[in-house]
Design an enzyme around this catalytic site. Structure first.
Site, PDB file in Angstrom:
ATOM      1  N   ARG A 169      40.247  16.253  40.127  1.00 49.45           N
ATOM      2  CA  ARG A 169      41.074  15.595  39.117  1.00 49.45           C
ATOM      3  C   ARG A 169      42.298  15.017  39.797  1.00 49.45           C
ATOM      4  O   ARG A 169      43.159  15.752  40.294  1.00 49.45           O
ATOM      5  CB  ARG A 169      41.467  16.576  38.019  1.00 49.45           C
ATOM      6  CG  ARG A 169      40.295  17.022  37.162  1.00 49.45           C
ATOM      7  CD  ARG A 169      39.639  15.838  36.498  1.00 49.45           C
ATOM      8  NE  ARG A 169      38.734  16.253  35.432  1.00 49.45           N
ATOM      9  CZ  ARG A 169      38.021  15.419  34.716  1.00 49.45           C
ATOM     10  NH1 ARG A 169      38.095  14.120  34.966  1.00 49.45           N
ATOM     11  NH2 ARG A 169      37.237  15.859  33.771  1.00 49.45           N
ATOM     12  N   ALA A 196      32.218  17.148  29.872  1.00 47.13           N
ATOM     13  CA  ALA A 196      32.869  16.329  28.849  1.00 47.13           C
ATOM     14  C   ALA A 196      32.934  14.887  29.311  1.00 47.13           C
ATOM     15  O   ALA A 196      32.789  14.599  30.500  1.00 47.13           O
ATOM     16  CB  ALA A 196      34.274  16.849  28.581  1.00 47.13           C
ATOM     17  N   GLU A 234      26.744  13.451  27.645  1.00 48.26           N
ATOM     18  CA  GLU A 234      27.529  13.998  28.757  1.00 48.26           C
ATOM     19  C   GLU A 234      26.891  15.261  29.324  1.00 48.26           C
ATOM     20  O   GLU A 234      26.920  15.481  30.534  1.00 48.26           O
ATOM     21  CB  GLU A 234      28.966  14.269  28.311  1.00 48.26           C
ATOM     22  CG  GLU A 234      29.772  13.008  28.059  1.00 48.26           C
ATOM     23  CD  GLU A 234      29.958  12.142  29.303  1.00 48.26           C
ATOM     24  OE1 GLU A 234      30.051  12.690  30.416  1.00 48.26           O
ATOM     25  OE2 GLU A 234      30.033  10.915  29.146  1.00 48.26           O
ATOM     26  N   GLU A 258      25.962  15.105  33.246  1.00 44.47           N
ATOM     27  CA  GLU A 258      26.702  15.940  34.189  1.00 44.47           C
ATOM     28  C   GLU A 258      25.938  17.154  34.682  1.00 44.47           C
ATOM     29  O   GLU A 258      26.129  17.571  35.817  1.00 44.47           O
ATOM     30  CB  GLU A 258      28.041  16.361  33.566  1.00 44.47           C
ATOM     31  CG  GLU A 258      28.975  15.183  33.369  1.00 44.47           C
ATOM     32  CD  GLU A 258      30.380  15.585  32.967  1.00 44.47           C
ATOM     33  OE1 GLU A 258      30.669  16.784  32.787  1.00 44.47           O
ATOM     34  OE2 GLU A 258      31.215  14.664  32.838  1.00 44.47           O
ATOM     35  N   GLU A 316      44.444  11.569  22.106  1.00 42.30           N
ATOM     36  CA  GLU A 316      43.106  12.011  22.530  1.00 42.30           C
ATOM     37  C   GLU A 316      42.582  13.083  21.586  1.00 42.30           C
ATOM     38  O   GLU A 316      43.252  14.075  21.303  1.00 42.30           O
ATOM     39  CB  GLU A 316      43.118  12.549  23.959  1.00 42.30           C
ATOM     40  CG  GLU A 316      41.716  12.931  24.419  1.00 42.30           C
ATOM     41  CD  GLU A 316      41.676  13.483  25.824  1.00 42.30           C
ATOM     42  OE1 GLU A 316      40.629  13.338  26.481  1.00 42.30           O
ATOM     43  OE2 GLU A 316      42.678  14.059  26.279  1.00 42.30           O
ATOM     44  N   GLU A 352      28.982   6.293  38.766  1.00 41.89           N
ATOM     45  CA  GLU A 352      29.150   5.866  40.152  1.00 41.89           C
ATOM     46  C   GLU A 352      30.354   6.517  40.832  1.00 41.89           C
ATOM     47  O   GLU A 352      30.337   6.778  42.033  1.00 41.89           O
ATOM     48  CB  GLU A 352      29.287   4.335  40.180  1.00 41.89           C
ATOM     49  CG  GLU A 352      29.126   3.724  41.529  1.00 41.89           C
ATOM     50  CD  GLU A 352      29.133   2.206  41.437  1.00 41.89           C
ATOM     51  OE1 GLU A 352      30.210   1.622  41.661  1.00 41.89           O
ATOM     52  OE2 GLU A 352      28.066   1.634  41.141  1.00 41.89           O
ATOM     53  N   GLU A 400      31.684   9.484  39.939  1.00 42.74           N
ATOM     54  CA  GLU A 400      31.722  10.884  39.513  1.00 42.74           C
ATOM     55  C   GLU A 400      31.028  11.760  40.552  1.00 42.74           C
ATOM     56  O   GLU A 400      29.869  11.534  40.903  1.00 42.74           O
ATOM     57  CB  GLU A 400      31.002  10.994  38.159  1.00 42.74           C
ATOM     58  CG  GLU A 400      31.295  12.205  37.356  1.00 42.74           C
ATOM     59  CD  GLU A 400      30.725  12.072  35.950  1.00 42.74           C
ATOM     60  OE1 GLU A 400      31.342  12.664  35.056  1.00 42.74           O
ATOM     61  OE2 GLU A 400      29.690  11.417  35.734  1.00 42.74           O
TER      62      GLU A 400
END
Length: 177
Positions: A62, A74, A91, A95, A118, A137, A139
């Site tokens: 992150r 997520a 997701e 993932e 959000e 791409e 991630e």
């Protein structure tokens, strides 16, 4: 309470994930203030539970924290109005490489109410079906299995700090255990 109202909203920057605005606000005391506002299109998250009762988590870098974090899977909705359940299912597969046999709503989370809208719908996925992981791409993540109690220990010792993950794990424990 006296009314606070927006006088003006000015777009400062349009980003890939969020838009940044400056809001000029009229305050109850007659003064005005400029507040930051970050617009987010929304997201969904999922607590994937294996048949053994373990929870699938993703470890990813992150940039804002300059470190790797351990989180529930997520991602952002593809378009405004996309059903959160649809986003959560997508997701999960993208993932983790699993599909949900069952997907049940757990909770909603507003992550940063002071300056961002959000809104994340959180779901529990059970009866997982092996599928194919297909990351974006940009991630890069690792999928890990953990016992719930181990994850809760990481919440309490400060290892897990992601708001959606904290809320989801605690809510899952209350509702399902």
């Amino acid at each position: 309470m006296e009314e606070i109202r927006r006088i003006k909203r000015e777009l400062i920057h349009r980003g890939k994930i969020v838009n940044f605005y400056e809001d000029t606000m009229s305050l109850p005391n007659g003064n005005t203030a400029v507040w930051d506002y970050i617009e987010h299109k929304g997201a969904a998250a999922v607590v994937p539970v294996t048949k053994e009762g373990k929870i699938l988590m993703v470890r990813q870098y992150r940039n804002a924290l300059e470190r790797y974090t351990l989180e529930i899977p997520a991602g952002a909705v593809n378009y405004l109005g996309e059903p959160k359940e649809e986003c959560a299912a997508r997701e999960l597969e993208e993932e983790t490489g699993y599909r949900a046999g069952t997907l049940e709503w757990l909770m909603n989370v507003n992550t940063t109410v002071a300056f961002c809208n959000e809104f994340i719908g959180v779901y529990v996925a059970q009866n997982l079906i092996p599928a194919k992981q297909h990351l974006d791409e940009d991630e890069f993540l690792n999928v890990e299995e953990h016992e719930l109690e181990e994850l809760l220990s990481m919440v309490y010792d400060g290892t897990i700090t992601d708001a959606k993950t904290l809320a989801a794990l605690l809510a899952y424990r209350v509702k399902y255990r």
